[in-house]
Design a protein around this motif. Structure first.
Motif, PDB file in Angstrom:
ATOM      1  N   GLU A 136       2.461  14.173  19.952  1.00 31.89           N
ATOM      2  CA  GLU A 136       2.223  13.646  21.294  1.00 31.89           C
ATOM      3  C   GLU A 136       1.696  12.219  21.262  1.00 31.89           C
ATOM      4  O   GLU A 136       1.992  11.425  22.145  1.00 31.89           O
ATOM      5  CB  GLU A 136       1.224  14.530  22.046  1.00 31.89           C
ATOM      6  N   ARG A 137       0.902  11.890  20.251  1.00 31.30           N
ATOM      7  CA  ARG A 137       0.236  10.592  20.208  1.00 31.30           C
ATOM      8  C   ARG A 137       0.965   9.551  19.361  1.00 31.30           C
ATOM      9  O   ARG A 137       0.559   8.395  19.347  1.00 31.30           O
ATOM     10  CB  ARG A 137      -1.193  10.781  19.700  1.00 31.30           C
ATOM     11  N   MET A 138       2.027   9.958  18.681  1.00 28.87           N
ATOM     12  CA  MET A 138       2.780   9.017  17.849  1.00 28.87           C
ATOM     13  C   MET A 138       3.446   7.945  18.703  1.00 28.87           C
ATOM     14  O   MET A 138       3.966   8.239  19.780  1.00 28.87           O
ATOM     15  CB  MET A 138       3.862   9.742  17.045  1.00 28.87           C
ATOM     16  N   VAL A 139       3.440   6.721  18.218  1.00 22.85           N
ATOM     17  CA  VAL A 139       4.127   5.629  18.901  1.00 22.85           C
ATOM     18  C   VAL A 139       5.628   5.846  18.785  1.00 22.85           C
ATOM     19  O   VAL A 139       6.365   5.695  19.749  1.00 22.85           O
ATOM     20  CB  VAL A 139       3.719   4.264  18.298  1.00 22.85           C
ATOM     21  N   SER A 140       6.091   6.210  17.607  1.00 21.61           N
ATOM     22  CA  SER A 140       7.505   6.464  17.361  1.00 21.61           C
ATOM     23  C   SER A 140       7.745   7.966  17.448  1.00 21.61           C
ATOM     24  O   SER A 140       7.410   8.715  16.539  1.00 21.61           O
ATOM     25  CB  SER A 140       7.888   5.939  15.977  1.00 21.61           C
ATOM     26  N   LYS A 141       8.329   8.411  18.547  1.00 21.99           N
ATOM     27  CA  LYS A 141       8.474   9.842  18.814  1.00 21.99           C
ATOM     28  C   LYS A 141       9.515  10.522  17.924  1.00 21.99           C
ATOM     29  O   LYS A 141       9.516  11.720  17.791  1.00 21.99           O
ATOM     30  CB  LYS A 141       8.843  10.082  20.280  1.00 21.99           C
ATOM     31  N   GLN A 142      10.416   9.767  17.312  1.00 19.74           N
ATOM     32  CA  GLN A 142      11.442  10.402  16.488  1.00 19.74           C
ATOM     33  C   GLN A 142      10.990  10.649  15.054  1.00 19.74           C
ATOM     34  O   GLN A 142      11.766  11.045  14.221  1.00 19.74           O
ATOM     35  CB  GLN A 142      12.764   9.624  16.528  1.00 19.74           C
ATOM     36  N   SER A 143       9.732  10.395  14.789  1.00 23.13           N
ATOM     37  CA  SER A 143       9.210  10.605  13.439  1.00 23.13           C
ATOM     38  C   SER A 143       9.119  12.096  13.135  1.00 23.13           C
ATOM     39  O   SER A 143       8.808  12.905  13.999  1.00 23.13           O
ATOM     40  CB  SER A 143       7.811   9.997  13.315  1.00 23.13           C
ATOM     41  N   ASN A 144       9.368  12.439  11.869  1.00 24.60           N
ATOM     42  CA  ASN A 144       9.199  13.809  11.411  1.00 24.60           C
ATOM     43  C   ASN A 144       7.744  13.946  10.960  1.00 24.60           C
ATOM     44  O   ASN A 144       7.394  13.604   9.825  1.00 24.60           O
ATOM     45  CB  ASN A 144      10.182  14.099  10.272  1.00 24.60           C
ATOM     46  N   THR A 145       6.908  14.418  11.849  1.00 24.35           N
ATOM     47  CA  THR A 145       5.467  14.440  11.603  1.00 24.35           C
ATOM     48  C   THR A 145       5.106  15.318  10.416  1.00 24.35           C
ATOM     49  O   THR A 145       4.210  14.962   9.643  1.00 24.35           O
ATOM     50  CB  THR A 145       4.723  14.897  12.874  1.00 24.35           C
ATOM     51  N   THR A 146       5.781  16.425  10.253  1.00 27.41           N
ATOM     52  CA  THR A 146       5.490  17.306   9.119  1.00 27.41           C
ATOM     53  C   THR A 146       5.706  16.565   7.799  1.00 27.41           C
ATOM     54  O   THR A 146       4.878  16.615   6.899  1.00 27.41           O
ATOM     55  CB  THR A 146       6.381  18.569   9.165  1.00 27.41           C
ATOM     56  N   ARG A 147       6.813  15.844   7.704  1.00 28.71           N
ATOM     57  CA  ARG A 147       7.128  15.079   6.497  1.00 28.71           C
ATOM     58  C   ARG A 147       6.099  13.970   6.272  1.00 28.71           C
ATOM     59  O   ARG A 147       5.659  13.730   5.151  1.00 28.71           O
ATOM     60  CB  ARG A 147       8.542  14.489   6.617  1.00 28.71           C
ATOM     61  N   TYR A 183       0.819  -1.220   0.000  1.00 31.20           N
ATOM     62  CA  TYR A 183       0.000   0.000   0.000  1.00 31.20           C
ATOM     63  C   TYR A 183       0.849   1.264   0.000  1.00 31.20           C
ATOM     64  O   TYR A 183       0.326   2.372   0.050  1.00 31.20           O
ATOM     65  CB  TYR A 183      -0.946  -0.012   1.202  1.00 31.20           C
ATOM     66  N   GLU A 184       2.168   1.091  -0.017  1.00 29.65           N
ATOM     67  CA  GLU A 184       3.119   2.200  -0.015  1.00 29.65           C
ATOM     68  C   GLU A 184       2.851   3.157   1.148  1.00 29.65           C
ATOM     69  O   GLU A 184       2.867   4.382   0.995  1.00 29.65           O
ATOM     70  CB  GLU A 184       3.103   2.929  -1.361  1.00 29.65           C
ATOM     71  N   ILE A 185       2.593   2.540   2.305  1.00 31.63           N
ATOM     72  CA  ILE A 185       2.358   3.288   3.538  1.00 31.63           C
ATOM     73  C   ILE A 185       3.368   2.782   4.571  1.00 31.63           C
ATOM     74  O   ILE A 185       3.525   1.575   4.754  1.00 31.63           O
ATOM     75  CB  ILE A 185       0.918   3.030   4.068  1.00 31.63           C
ATOM     76  N   SER A 186       4.038   3.701   5.237  1.00 38.05           N
ATOM     77  CA  SER A 186       4.957   3.306   6.305  1.00 38.05           C
ATOM     78  C   SER A 186       4.159   3.106   7.592  1.00 38.05           C
ATOM     79  O   SER A 186       3.010   3.557   7.714  1.00 38.05           O
ATOM     80  CB  SER A 186       6.022   4.381   6.513  1.00 38.05           C
ATOM     81  N   LEU A 187       4.788   2.459   8.547  1.00 40.61           N
ATOM     82  CA  LEU A 187       4.135   2.250   9.837  1.00 40.61           C
ATOM     83  C   LEU A 187       3.827   3.591  10.505  1.00 40.61           C
ATOM     84  O   LEU A 187       2.770   3.758  11.119  1.00 40.61           O
ATOM     85  CB  LEU A 187       5.014   1.379  10.742  1.00 40.61           C
ATOM     86  N   GLN A 188       4.713   4.555  10.355  1.00 38.60           N
ATOM     87  CA  GLN A 188       4.490   5.877  10.934  1.00 38.60           C
ATOM     88  C   GLN A 188       3.311   6.589  10.256  1.00 38.60           C
ATOM     89  O   GLN A 188       2.507   7.245  10.920  1.00 38.60           O
ATOM     90  CB  GLN A 188       5.756   6.739  10.833  1.00 38.60           C
ATOM     91  N   GLN A 189       3.210   6.459   8.932  1.00 40.57           N
ATOM     92  CA  GLN A 189       2.073   7.063   8.221  1.00 40.57           C
ATOM     93  C   GLN A 189       0.768   6.389   8.658  1.00 40.57           C
ATOM     94  O   GLN A 189      -0.243   7.063   8.859  1.00 40.57           O
ATOM     95  CB  GLN A 189       2.255   6.922   6.714  1.00 40.57           C
ATOM     96  N   PHE A 190       0.801   5.072   8.803  1.00 40.29           N
ATOM     97  CA  PHE A 190      -0.361   4.330   9.287  1.00 40.29           C
ATOM     98  C   PHE A 190      -0.767   4.853  10.663  1.00 40.29           C
ATOM     99  O   PHE A 190      -1.954   5.073  10.938  1.00 40.29           O
ATOM    100  CB  PHE A 190      -0.025   2.836   9.340  1.00 40.29           C
ATOM    101  N   ASN A 191       0.215   5.086  11.521  1.00 38.61           N
ATOM    102  CA  ASN A 191      -0.047   5.604  12.864  1.00 38.61           C
ATOM    103  C   ASN A 191      -0.711   6.979  12.808  1.00 38.61           C
ATOM    104  O   ASN A 191      -1.680   7.244  13.527  1.00 38.61           O
ATOM    105  CB  ASN A 191       1.263   5.648  13.648  1.00 38.61           C
ATOM    106  N   VAL A 192      -0.242   7.848  11.915  1.00 34.90           N
ATOM    107  CA  VAL A 192      -0.851   9.182  11.761  1.00 34.90           C
ATOM    108  C   VAL A 192      -2.309   9.044  11.325  1.00 34.90           C
ATOM    109  O   VAL A 192      -3.199   9.708  11.872  1.00 34.90           O
ATOM    110  CB  VAL A 192      -0.058  10.060  10.762  1.00 34.90           C
ATOM    111  N   LEU A 193      -2.561   8.174  10.360  1.00 31.95           N
ATOM    112  CA  LEU A 193      -3.938   7.978   9.893  1.00 31.95           C
ATOM    113  C   LEU A 193      -4.834   7.473  11.016  1.00 31.95           C
ATOM    114  O   LEU A 193      -5.977   7.931  11.169  1.00 31.95           O
ATOM    115  CB  LEU A 193      -3.969   7.004   8.706  1.00 31.95           C
ATOM    116  N   ARG A 194      -4.333   6.568  11.833  1.00 29.03           N
ATOM    117  CA  ARG A 194      -5.134   6.051  12.944  1.00 29.03           C
ATOM    118  C   ARG A 194      -5.411   7.126  13.977  1.00 29.03           C
ATOM    119  O   ARG A 194      -6.509   7.206  14.525  1.00 29.03           O
ATOM    120  CB  ARG A 194      -4.446   4.853  13.576  1.00 29.03           C
ATOM    121  N   ILE A 195      -4.439   7.968  14.237  1.00 30.10           N
ATOM    122  CA  ILE A 195      -4.643   9.074  15.181  1.00 30.10           C
ATOM    123  C   ILE A 195      -5.722  10.006  14.642  1.00 30.10           C
ATOM    124  O   ILE A 195      -6.628  10.403  15.377  1.00 30.10           O
ATOM    125  CB  ILE A 195      -3.324   9.843  15.426  1.00 30.10           C
TER     126      ILE A 195
END
Length: 148
Positions: free
Chosen positions: A69-80, A41-53
């Protein structure tokens, strides 16, 4: 999972080090399984996490701080991450009318539909990963992990 076999060492590893190495190896295995499940699906785990939030916001917009604040992986670049989801048409991003410095992010209909499909895939992946564990095992494991 035998740590010594994976590391190809015959020398015993100190219990404390072995325990932490074991956690890292398990983390890597879980991450690889999730990534493999989402790859099509060309979705990363971090992108999946954003969609779920965003889905959890129940139609209310979220800002980058809320996502961070709600991301499981805190080192993710949320803007990106949001930028990539925006290009895929899975989220909307707008300037807040009452505070022009604030950006509001919402999930699109397409994002919700994709999540429904991904939920099934992730649930199956989790069942596969945990197939050898009983409910009691999982309760015990969670109690141990809570000590961290």
């Amino acid at each position: 999972m035998n740590v010594e076999q994976i590391l190809k060492t015959e020398k015993p590893i100190a219990l404390e080090s072995r325990s932490l190495i074991h956690l890292i190896l398990v983390y890597n295995k879980v991450n690889e399984q999730y990534a493999s499940a989402l790859k099509e699906y060309e979705i990363s785990l971090q992108q999946f996490n954003v969609l779920r939030i965003l889905r959890g916001q129940k139609g209310k917009a979220a800002n980058l701080q809320t996502l961070n604040e709600r991301m499981v992986s805190k080192q993710s670049n949320t803007t990106r991450l949001v930028d990539k989801l925006l290009v895929k048409g899975l989220v909307n991003r707008e300037v807040c009318p009452s505070n022009r410095r604030k950006i509001e992010i919402t999930i699109t209909k397409e994002g919700k539909e994709l999540l429904l499909e991904l939920d099934r895939i992730i649930n199956n992946t989790e069942k596969d990963l945990l197939a050898d564990f009983s409910k009691d095992d999982l309760v015990h494991l969670n109690n141990l992990l809570d000590k961290f």
